[in-house]
Design an enzyme around this catalytic site. Structure first.
Site, short mmCIF file in Angstrom:
data_model
loop_
_atom_site.label_atom_id
_atom_site.label_comp_id
_atom_site.label_asym_id
_atom_site.label_seq_id
_atom_site.Cartn_x
_atom_site.Cartn_y
_atom_site.Cartn_z
CB CYS A 109 -0.91 0.01 1.22
SG CYS A 109 0.03 0.07 2.75
CB CYS B 177 -1.77 -3.32 8.07
SG CYS B 177 -2.93 -3.11 6.70
FE1 FES Z 1 -1.33 0.45 4.38
FE2 FES Z 1 -2.71 -0.80 6.22
S1 FES Z 1 -3.37 -0.22 4.24
S2 FES Z 1 -0.65 -0.20 6.30
#
Ligand code: FES
Length: 124
Positions: free
Chosen positions: A36, A105
């Site tokens: 992400c 995450c």
């Molecule tokens: Fe990026 Fe959770 S979506 S750390």
């Protein structure tokens, strides 16, 4: 609503432990998630091979905040070797599970920790 978070995740997200910086940290490491792009910086203070203090800052999502908070709680006071065994799997289990899409995450804090220790040892 998108994701189903359990109450442990929400509790750590609302009251994250060990957020901030350690001005005289022995080692500081920043990692980014390849999934992400969110980032986390870890500050670690070591004493006699134990984690005397550990703090984090992250631009990550709620799951990153919650799992990083729990990670710091789990490793604080442990030896470096014990702390290295606190993987993302351990964190996810300890927090009572995460939605599949949010498992990445929980990698930020353990990854930053592992890299920080490698960096610290290389300097010794
Ligand atoms: Fe990026 Fe959770 S979506 S750390």
């Amino acid at each position: 609503m998108g994701f189903e978070f359990n109450e442990n995740v929400i509790e750590h997200f609302e009251n994250p432990r060990n957020v901030g910086e350690i001005p005289d940290a022995d080692v500081i490491e920043t990692v980014g998630s390849p999934v992400c792009g969110d980032m986390l910086t870890l500050y670690i203070k070591l004493k006699d091979d134990k984690i005397e203090d550990i703090k984090f800052k992250t631009y990550g999502c709620g799951a990153a905040i919650a799992t990083s908070s729990l990670f710091t709680e789990l490793v604080k006071g442990k030896t470096v070797e014990e702390a290295l065994k606190v993987t993302s799997d351990v964190v996810v289990e300890a927090i009572g599970g995460l939605p599949e899409k949010k498992v990445h995450c929980s990698l930020l804090a353990p990854d930053a920790f592992k890299q920080a220790i490698e960096k610290y040892r290389a300097k010794q």
